[in-house]
Write a protein that holds these residues in place. Structure first.
Motif, PDB file in Angstrom:
ATOM      1  N   THR A 149      -1.332   3.813   5.957  1.00 40.53           N
ATOM      2  CA  THR A 149      -1.273   4.631   7.168  1.00 40.53           C
ATOM      3  C   THR A 149      -1.308   6.100   6.764  1.00 40.53           C
ATOM      4  N   LEU A 150      -2.399   6.783   7.124  1.00 43.99           N
ATOM      5  CA  LEU A 150      -2.604   8.165   6.698  1.00 43.99           C
ATOM      6  C   LEU A 150      -2.722   9.085   7.901  1.00 43.99           C
ATOM      7  N   THR A 151      -2.332  10.337   7.715  1.00 49.27           N
ATOM      8  CA  THR A 151      -2.602  11.347   8.736  1.00 49.27           C
ATOM      9  C   THR A 151      -4.098  11.654   8.715  1.00 49.27           C
ATOM     10  N   ASN A 152      -4.563  12.357   9.746  1.00 55.30           N
ATOM     11  CA  ASN A 152      -5.988  12.715   9.807  1.00 55.30           C
ATOM     12  C   ASN A 152      -6.433  13.448   8.546  1.00 55.30           C
ATOM     13  N   LYS A 153      -5.650  14.437   8.134  1.00 58.60           N
ATOM     14  CA  LYS A 153      -6.064  15.251   6.986  1.00 58.60           C
ATOM     15  C   LYS A 153      -5.994  14.456   5.684  1.00 58.60           C
ATOM     16  N   GLU A 154      -4.998  13.581   5.555  1.00 59.11           N
ATOM     17  CA  GLU A 154      -4.921  12.734   4.351  1.00 59.11           C
ATOM     18  C   GLU A 154      -6.123  11.797   4.285  1.00 59.11           C
ATOM     19  N   TYR A 155      -6.498  11.243   5.438  1.00 56.68           N
ATOM     20  CA  TYR A 155      -7.680  10.369   5.477  1.00 56.68           C
ATOM     21  C   TYR A 155      -8.933  11.153   5.067  1.00 56.68           C
ATOM     22  N   GLU A 156      -9.108  12.343   5.640  1.00 56.71           N
ATOM     23  CA  GLU A 156     -10.288  13.156   5.334  1.00 56.71           C
ATOM     24  C   GLU A 156     -10.332  13.526   3.849  1.00 56.71           C
ATOM     25  N   LEU A 157      -9.166  13.820   3.283  1.00 56.64           N
ATOM     26  CA  LEU A 157      -9.091  14.174   1.869  1.00 56.64           C
ATOM     27  C   LEU A 157      -9.493  12.985   0.993  1.00 56.64           C
ATOM     28  N   LEU A 158      -8.973  11.809   1.320  1.00 57.26           N
ATOM     29  CA  LEU A 158      -9.302  10.621   0.535  1.00 57.26           C
ATOM     30  C   LEU A 158     -10.782  10.264   0.666  1.00 57.26           C
ATOM     31  N   GLU A 159     -11.324  10.384   1.879  1.00 54.69           N
ATOM     32  CA  GLU A 159     -12.750  10.092   2.080  1.00 54.69           C
ATOM     33  C   GLU A 159     -13.610  11.064   1.275  1.00 54.69           C
ATOM     34  N   LEU A 160     -13.227  12.332   1.254  1.00 54.82           N
ATOM     35  CA  LEU A 160     -13.973  13.328   0.481  1.00 54.82           C
ATOM     36  C   LEU A 160     -13.960  12.986  -1.005  1.00 54.82           C
ATOM     37  N   LEU A 161     -12.801  12.627  -1.523  1.00 53.80           N
ATOM     38  CA  LEU A 161     -12.700  12.260  -2.937  1.00 53.80           C
ATOM     39  C   LEU A 161     -13.546  11.026  -3.251  1.00 53.80           C
ATOM     40  N   LEU A 162     -13.592  10.073  -2.322  1.00 49.88           N
ATOM     41  CA  LEU A 162     -14.391   8.865  -2.535  1.00 49.88           C
ATOM     42  C   LEU A 162     -15.884   9.161  -2.485  1.00 49.88           C
ATOM     43  N   ARG A 163     -16.286   9.969  -1.530  1.00 45.20           N
ATOM     44  CA  ARG A 163     -17.722  10.274  -1.408  1.00 45.20           C
ATOM     45  C   ARG A 163     -18.221  11.114  -2.579  1.00 45.20           C
ATOM     46  N   ASP A 164     -17.336  11.943  -3.134  1.00 47.61           N
ATOM     47  CA  ASP A 164     -17.713  12.770  -4.286  1.00 47.61           C
ATOM     48  C   ASP A 164     -16.947  12.316  -5.525  1.00 47.61           C
ATOM     49  N   SER A 165     -16.912  10.990  -5.736  1.00 45.29           N
ATOM     50  CA  SER A 165     -16.071  10.425  -6.800  1.00 45.29           C
ATOM     51  C   SER A 165     -16.534  10.822  -8.203  1.00 45.29           C
TER      52      SER A 165
END
Length: 505
Positions: A149-165
């Motif tokens: 369960t993530l906040t909006n910004k935590e989700y966006e941060l994790l997605e960014l790290l995954l897309r630019d892994s």
């Protein structure tokens, strides 16, 4: 994903930024075409939402300017102009898509996702890194099967790290990608979010250095040891969501719109007053094209504002004003009298609206009432919906659930025959345009199949042109509806088709 919104309607800005933020988009807002050019040509955006009627530089010319300079960012035009010539002008200017106000927000979000998918064709629907799985379609995140369960910004941060892994992301890059230009966060903000995200990952079994730090340079995802690409789980067919949660969300959104109306109503009345002033000047002999253009632009904004709020009657008056002011190079005296009467009608409509209620729905048939009165366990009508737009599937599930249908949704038409044999639906709902195999082809194949040729087929599509509808009926469609659709309309159409079949039998 970061979006530039170029729009000068305050209400529409509020509604769009709220909705886009809920879908994890970062939004920069500018209110005229020149600022749109400055931001669009200076910063990196994944998509530009662009109104056509703007101060200083209109959306068509801004779109042409961006394309002339080689900018390839997807551009989605927003406007109240529904004429085909306006659409052609926008697309010829280099826009990728075109949405007419008032628009259905889920449809707009779906179009944004479609444009982003096309502009980043290499992105896989599911983002996976070792035991971590992120599904951008549902915004669900899990580690080794444990949901996060993530906040909006935590989700966006994790997605960014995954897309630019494969990329070391500096704090400045993260700030630029995940925060809008008017928030002015610091590097400490990034560190704080990284720390909280690490803590949540560790709590479900991830190593403490899953998000690794290179001091003074940035952050990256540490490669799993060993790096094994696991088989991706097949996402389940979407199930119906809890109707009480949906009702709560609707009530919250309605409350949000009413808050907006408190400020919007006096502003709208002031805009009508400005139209009256312009009409009086034109009536007194000041037949100035610039004054007429000014009145047209005010009516255009009112149409978009009132349509966004779902105030249909007032929006229609504003739209009529807009069309008349635009249709004539220079107005005649008798036309001014018609415009004045429309402006009075518009003013009265706005004055009479104290609060925004739920939008009126279509008349409910006797069948719909009977569905509500019956015990849900007795409902045996099975509906299968095939549409590659997952947001649309979710919306249809919510629309149909109160009526007791057993609904199965399918986002990938390649699996159509397998799911069809498993579900054995009573009614099939098809979209027209889908990847690899479209709804027209599916319907044609069904009508050639002895086992399935009598299955009722309803088309539900954004395509409202006569040619497409005639083609659908020519291959065997029983009915054709255009998106967005009111739930009761769809319920009634399904019932009518089943009743006809029963009568024939």
């Amino acid at each position: 994903m970061k979006i530039l919104l170029v729009e000068d309607d305050e209400l529409l800005i509020a509604v769009l930024t709220k909705s886009l933020a809920e879908h994890h988009y970062i939004v920069d807002v500018v209110k005229d075409g020149e600022m749109g050019w400055t931001y669009g040509s200076t910063f990196d955006y994944d998509l530009i939402l662009l109104d056509i009627v703007l101060p200083k530089l209109d959306g068509i010319h801004l779109c042409q300017r961006l394309r002339a300079e080689g900018y390839t960012t997807p551009i989605l035009l927003l406007t109240a102009q529904n004429a085909s010539t306006a659409k052609v002008s926008g697309l010829d200017a280099g826009a990728d898509d075109y949405v007419v106000k008032p628009f259905d927000l889920p449809e707009l979000i779906a179009r944004i996702r479609a444009l982003l998918r096309r502009s980043n064709a290499s992105s896989f629907p599911l983002l996976v890194w070792g035991d971590l799985l992120l599904n951008p379609s549902t915004c669900e995140v899990s580690y080794n099967g444990h949901p996060l369960t993530l906040t909006n910004k935590e989700y966006e941060l994790l997605e960014l790290l995954l897309r630019d892994s494969q990329h070391l992301l500096s704090a400045d890059e993260i700030l630029d990608r995940l925060w809008s230009s008017d928030e002015f966060p610091s590097e400490a903000t990034v560190r704080s979010h990284i720390r909280r995200l690490r803590h949540k990952l560790v709590s479900v079994g991830a190593p403490s250095d899953f998000i690794a730090t290179v001091h003074g340079r940035g952050y990256y995802l540490k490669a799993p040891d060993p790096l094994v690409q696991k088989d991706l789980p097949t996402p389940p067919l979407l199930g119906a969501q809890d109707s009480s949660n949906h009702s709560t969300r609707q009530e919250m959104y309605l409350a949000f719109l009413n808050e907006q109306w408190i400020n919007t109503k006096p502003r709208s009345l002031e805009q009508v007053k400005n139209i009256f002033q312009v009409l009086q000047k034109l009536k007194s002999g000041e037949l100035d094209p610039q004054l007429q253009t000014q009145a047209y632009q005010i009516a255009h904004k009112l149409t978009g504002t009132l349509g966004t709020l779902g105030l249909t009657i007032a929006m229609q008056s504003a739209s009529q004003l807009e069309n008349l002011l635009k249709s004539q190079t220079l107005l005649k005296k008798n036309q001014l009298e018609i415009l004045e009467a429309l402006a009075i009608s518009l003013e009265n409509s706005i004055q009479s609206i104290d609060s925004i209620c739920n939008a009126p729905v279509a008349a409910i048939s006797d069948f719909a009432f009977s569905l509500l009165e019956q015990d849900a366990s007795q409902m045996v009508i099975k509906v299968m919906i095939v549409d590659d737009d997952i947001d649309c599937l979710r919306s249809l599930l919510r629309l149909l659930k109160p009526w007791g249908f057993k609904v199965t949704t399918l986002a990938d038409p390649k699996d159509f025959w397998t799911v069809l044999q498993s579900v054995l639906p009573d009614v099939l709902v098809l979209d027209v345009n889908m990847p690899q195999v479209n709804g027209i082809e599916i319907c044609q194949a069904l009508r050639s199949n002895l086992d399935w040729r009598r299955l009722p087929v309803l088309f539900l599509s954004v395509m409202n042109d006569a040619n497409t509808q005639n083609l659908a009926f020519s291959v065997g469609a029983d009915d054709y509806l255009c998106k967005p659709v009111v739930g009761v309309d769809l319920v009634n159409r399904i019932h009518n088709r089943l009743q006809r079949i029963k009568a024939y039998q």
